[in-house]
Write an enzyme that holds these catalytic residues in place. Structure first.
Site: not given
Length: 276
Positions: A43, A112, A153
């Site tokens: 990331e 995301k 994440c």
């Protein structure tokens, strides 16, 4: 093909974008020489992680960083999961993962979905939503080996995303991620093993290397977990490449031995995708 080599690049991130990209490409080449067919970056591989950095480092896709990824994917003839970068589009910023095929083509782009907004008193407070906008779609891509589902994440905390990917035929889930020194030791491995066992898939996470001087200190420990919940490979905190040979026969055996997909009570419950 029933097996292939996966590589996760745990990159040390600096404040100089061009250096980060150059070093990432160097590690990608090294992974390819070791037989990796799918390679993932961490990331925010081209930028320090933090709300104050996202606007400064943001790029269009395609753009400077992703063009380099396209070129190195083609050079090495690999599938390249480009970790994530801050992406600018139509006046908004996103935390975005771009995936490139062996011919350099952009195969997938994932923004995301779940933004990292947490407040653990006395330990960590962070709000991605101060600068970033959430994505609103799922993203998978096909390889000759298997179908791959993408998350970033904090997305790993949401079991529904992984379940939907499994329903869509994914056998490998990849989460570029940067957990921290509060959530990392408590939840990083636990969540990976949970998603793997719940959905009988391989789960891989690619973290930045730890930098104790950074404003946000990443946990590190990039990991590969098999569908039985076993950790196959795991980095420490330092810069490294993690390799794991993914055995899809093992996945098929586990699904046959414990056939949870056939045993689900769809007459009683369901996890469904409301938007493609």
């Amino acid at each position: 093909m029933t097996s292939f080599r996966l590589a996760l690049i745990q990159l040390q991130i600096s404040s100089i974008k061009s250096d980060n990209v150059t070093r990432a490409c160097s590690f990608i080449r090294e992974a390819a020489t070791q037989g990796a067919k799918i390679v993932s970056l961490p990331e925010c591989f081209n930028s320090p992680y933090g709300a104050k950095y996202f606007p400064e480092y943001a790029e269009k896709i395609p753009g400077e960083s992703t063009q380099k990824l396209s070129e190195v994917a083609k050079e090495c003839s690999i599938y390249l999961i480009g970790g994530s970068i801050p992406e600018e589009d139509a006046g908004k910023l996103y935390n975005t993962c771009a995936v490139f095929g062996p011919d350099g083509t952009l195969l997938a782009k994932y923004r995301k979905i779940h933004l990292f907004d947490i407040d653990v008193p006395g330990k960590i407070t962070f709000q991605e939503s101060k600068t970033l906008s959430p994505g609103d779609s799922f993203s998978t891509f096909d390889t000759p080996y298997c179908r791959v589902g993408l998350g970033i994440c904090y997305d790993m905390r949401f079991a529904e995303l992984a379940q939907i990917y499994a329903q869509r035929g994914c056998q490998l889930l990849v989460y570029p991620g940067a957990f921290n020194l509060t959530t990392g030791p408590a939840h990083w491995e636990l969540l990976q093993r949970s998603r793997a066992v719940d959905n009988q898939v391989y789960v891989a996470t690619a973290s930045p290397a730890r930098d104790d001087k950074a404003s946000y200190v990443a946990w590190g420990h990039s990991t590969v977990v098999n569908p039985w919940g076993e950790v196959l490979a795991k980095a420490g905190t330092e810069e490294a490449i993690v390799y794991s040979d993914i055995d899809l026969k093992k996945l098929a055996e586990i699904r046959q031995q414990i056939p949870v997909f056939r045993q689900k009570r769809s007459d009683l419950y369901a996890v469904e995708m409301k938007k493609p």
